[in-house]
Design an enzyme around this catalytic site. Structure first.
Site, PDB file in Angstrom:
ATOM      1  N   CYS A   1     -58.068  76.622  22.766  1.00 35.94           N
ATOM      2  CA  CYS A   1     -56.796  76.770  22.035  1.00 35.94           C
ATOM      3  C   CYS A   1     -55.819  75.680  22.435  1.00 35.94           C
ATOM      4  O   CYS A   1     -55.487  74.809  21.650  1.00 35.94           O
ATOM      5  CB  CYS A   1     -56.181  78.132  22.351  1.00 35.94           C
TER       6      CYS A   1
HETATM    7  N1  SAJ Z   1     -53.115  75.631  32.650  1.00 35.62           N
HETATM    8  C1  SAJ Z   1     -52.540  74.772  33.582  1.00 35.62           C
HETATM    9  N2  SAJ Z   1     -51.302  75.053  34.068  1.00 35.62           N
HETATM   10  C2  SAJ Z   1     -50.614  76.173  33.655  1.00 35.62           C
HETATM   11  C3  SAJ Z   1     -51.210  77.028  32.693  1.00 35.62           C
HETATM   12  C4  SAJ Z   1     -52.465  76.738  32.205  1.00 35.62           C
HETATM   13  O1  SAJ Z   1     -53.135  73.760  33.986  1.00 35.62           O
HETATM   14  O2  SAJ Z   1     -49.488  76.384  34.160  1.00 35.62           O
HETATM   15  C5  SAJ Z   1     -54.436  75.322  32.109  1.00 35.62           C
HETATM   16  C6  SAJ Z   1     -55.449  76.416  32.378  1.00 35.62           C
HETATM   17  O3  SAJ Z   1     -56.089  76.201  33.625  1.00 35.62           O
HETATM   18  C7  SAJ Z   1     -56.413  76.234  31.209  1.00 35.62           C
HETATM   19  C8  SAJ Z   1     -55.522  75.724  30.090  1.00 35.62           C
HETATM   20  O4  SAJ Z   1     -54.323  75.246  30.700  1.00 35.62           O
HETATM   21  O5  SAJ Z   1     -57.376  75.254  31.508  1.00 35.62           O
HETATM   22  C9  SAJ Z   1     -55.168  76.790  29.072  1.00 35.62           C
HETATM   23  O6  SAJ Z   1     -54.759  77.964  29.773  1.00 35.62           O
HETATM   24  P1  SAJ Z   1     -53.945  79.103  28.962  1.00 35.62           P
HETATM   25  O7  SAJ Z   1     -53.952  80.343  29.737  1.00 35.62           O
HETATM   26  O8  SAJ Z   1     -52.625  78.580  28.559  1.00 35.62           O
HETATM   27  O9  SAJ Z   1     -54.783  79.202  27.596  1.00 35.62           O
HETATM   28  P2  SAJ Z   1     -55.921  80.165  27.049  1.00 35.62           P
HETATM   29  O10 SAJ Z   1     -56.626  79.338  26.046  1.00 35.62           O
HETATM   30  O11 SAJ Z   1     -56.730  80.849  28.063  1.00 35.62           O
HETATM   31  O12 SAJ Z   1     -55.137  81.336  26.332  1.00 35.62           O
HETATM   32  C10 SAJ Z   1     -54.012  80.968  25.628  1.00 35.62           C
HETATM   33  C11 SAJ Z   1     -53.090  82.160  25.768  1.00 35.62           C
HETATM   34  N3  SAJ Z   1     -52.603  82.108  27.156  1.00 35.62           N
HETATM   35  C12 SAJ Z   1     -51.412  82.453  27.592  1.00 35.62           C
HETATM   36  O13 SAJ Z   1     -50.505  82.709  26.819  1.00 35.62           O
HETATM   37  C13 SAJ Z   1     -51.217  82.557  29.072  1.00 35.62           C
HETATM   38  C14 SAJ Z   1     -52.139  82.037  24.701  1.00 35.62           C
HETATM   39  O14 SAJ Z   1     -51.451  80.825  24.863  1.00 35.62           O
HETATM   40  C15 SAJ Z   1     -52.823  82.117  23.360  1.00 35.62           C
HETATM   41  O15 SAJ Z   1     -52.728  83.447  22.905  1.00 35.62           O
HETATM   42  C16 SAJ Z   1     -54.281  81.769  23.418  1.00 35.62           C
HETATM   43  O16 SAJ Z   1     -54.400  80.686  24.282  1.00 35.62           O
HETATM   44  C17 SAJ Z   1     -54.768  81.425  22.020  1.00 35.62           C
HETATM   45  O17 SAJ Z   1     -55.813  81.951  21.661  1.00 35.62           O
HETATM   46  O18 SAJ Z   1     -54.089  80.692  21.308  1.00 35.62           O
END
Ligand code: SAJ
Length: 449
Positions: free
Chosen positions: A276
């Protein structure tokens, strides 16, 4: 927005005996099908992968966030059935499309799955059906692509059938926010479409958020994910700055995060994984390029996030060099290859690229990830997760922590390792951190319990 409260058609969606079709039984579609089935609505799950269909019908969940016990309870009662036969779509009054929206090899949107699903729906479209696109995509897809297919039937949207966009908000591994209790935005091609979608989804979603159009709903979803990508890019650039200044970035972030207002904590990492956050903003960039508009924040954040794997490999090189070793012929043991902790998904995981870079530099790379028993990717080839043993750690010239799974015994890992590079601040609190000043916050001396 027009008042549709006394519209009999909408009453049918609000409380009638209906069957829902869900096209795409992945991490979005299968939990959705379960929630709908548990609300007492019959569900037919559609998937092109026969093994997924067979698994679902056997009550076996392939989605970590959906226990097989919940799925089996529905399939055994006949509330949920799966099939690959798209000709059964006319049996469904409501059809949700939750198929992948990946990037092509040239990093352009690949909406072929949406198009295939839309044409399957169009082939059997009949009056009274409500179609809802849930896959994250660029603004305009619902009206231009999906409606383009459905309108070929000659039926009129908003009168004969209804069409909405309602983005999924699934956070893999999140046990607090689920499909049911996460507020859900929905926007229709017409206001009556929005009302129909809201009426139906309100039966199993705690809070619906109707908006004035499908485009508003599409762009709001992309904003949510672009917000994350840009802020992760900002904190990753701050990590590069802190490294240049010899300052511990993790300490910097935790200090800033004490601000009780006007700040949101993001942490640096080895790069941006998942299907995503690294992908969705590019859908918007692509769309805006067709309008000759440059989405500079998205492109800059993407550039910085994509540079993190090389930054991590540089930390490994610095750590080894400081011990008089080269990357070439050194043994690197990677802990965690999933794109984030406590999940089994490796899509777009930075670990895949880091493995490739290290092996290109001549390192011998092994990985251990309890959630990922094997890898089979063009960058890593086919390889198995190795058992995490004291000898594995003891034989490693450097241990590289890329995913901070909660199950890792970090004290034990630090104690049994000579040298570590920690890309997740997983070793915070162990004495070793205090002992290391080089690559401040990333390079950790092992051996101290
Ligand atoms: N990451 C970082 N630093 C941060 C947060 C995340 O490096 O502070 C990295 C993570 O390790 C990962 C990537 O970014 O590799 C994405 O992590 P994520 O948790 O933001 O994304 P997803 O794909 O697991 O889930 C997200 C959902 N997550 C959250 O809201 C916390 C949300 O944004 C969406 O509902 C979902 O993608 C989607 O399906 O769109």
């Amino acid at each position: 927005m027009n008042d549709h409260t006394r519209d009999p058609v909408l009453e049918h969606f609000r409380s009638g005996s209906l069957t829902m079709g869900v096209i795409g039984l992945g991490y979005v579609g299968l939990p959705l099908a379960a929630i709908v089935g548990e609300a007492g609505i019959r569900v037919i799950g559609f998937d092109i992968d026969e093994s997924v269909v067979d698994g679902v019908n056997a009550g076996e969940s392939h989605i970590r966030d959906l226990p097989s016990s919940r799925l089996a309870a529905l399939t055994e009662r006949g509330v949920l059935r799966a099939t690959a036969d798209m000709s059964r779509l006319p049996d469904c009054e409501v059809i949700a499309i939750s198929v992948p929206t990946p990037l092509s090899k040239t990093r352009d949107p690949d909406i072929s799955f949406i198009l295939a699903a839309a044409s399957s729906v169009a082939a059997g479209l009949r009056p009274g059906q409500l179609v809802v696109l849930e896959s994250t995509t660029y603004p305009g897809t619902t009206r231009e692509v999906v409606l383009g297919e459905l309108a070929k039937s000659g039926l009129v949207v908003g009168e004969d059938f209804f069409l909405c966009f309602s983005p999924e908000r699934v956070d893999p591994g999140n046990q607090v926010w689920t499909t049911r209790n996460t507020p859900r935005v929905i926007g229709g091609v017409t206001s009556r479409c929005t009302a129909a979608g809201e009426a139906f989804y309100s039966r199993f979603i705690d809070r619906m958020v109707p908006v004035s159009s499908a485009e508003v709903a599409e762009l709001s979803k992309i904003l949510e994910n672009t917000f994350r990508a840009v802020n992760i890019g900002l904190v990753n650039e701050t990590a590069l700055i802190a490294d240049q200044l010899g300052v511990d970035i993790w300490e910097v972030v935790e200090a800033a995060a004490t601000k009780p207002f006007g700040f949101m904590r993001f942490v640096p990492g080895p790069g941006l994984g998942g299907h995503c956050i690294p992908v969705d903003p590019h859908y918007l960039s692509w769309k805006m390029r067709t309008l000759d508009f440059r989405t500079r924040f998205i492109e800059l954040a993407s550039e910085i996030n994509a540079s993190m794997p090389r930054f991590v490999v540089d930390q490994v090189r610095d750590a080894l060099n400081a011990e008089g070793k080269a990357v070439r012929d050194s043994t690197v043991v990677i802990l965690g290859v999933a794109y984030k902790k406590d999940i089994d998904d490796v899509r777009e995981s930075p670990a895949l690229y880091i493995i490739e870079l290290l092996e290109e530099a001549g390192a011998r790379v092994r990985y251990h990830d309890p959630y990922v028993p094997s890898l089979n990717d063009e960058r890593t080839g086919l390889r198995e997760s190795v058992a995490l043993t004291p000898s594995l750690l003891g034989r490693a010239d450097v241990v590289l922590i890329l995913t901070d799974h909660s199950c890792f015994d970090m004290r034990g890992i630090v104690a049994k390792s000579r040298l570590l590079v920690d890309a997740r601040n997983a070793t915070a609190g162990t004495k070793a951190r205090a002992a290391s000043r080089r690559g401040v916050g990333w390079i950790v001396k092992g051996g101290l319990a």
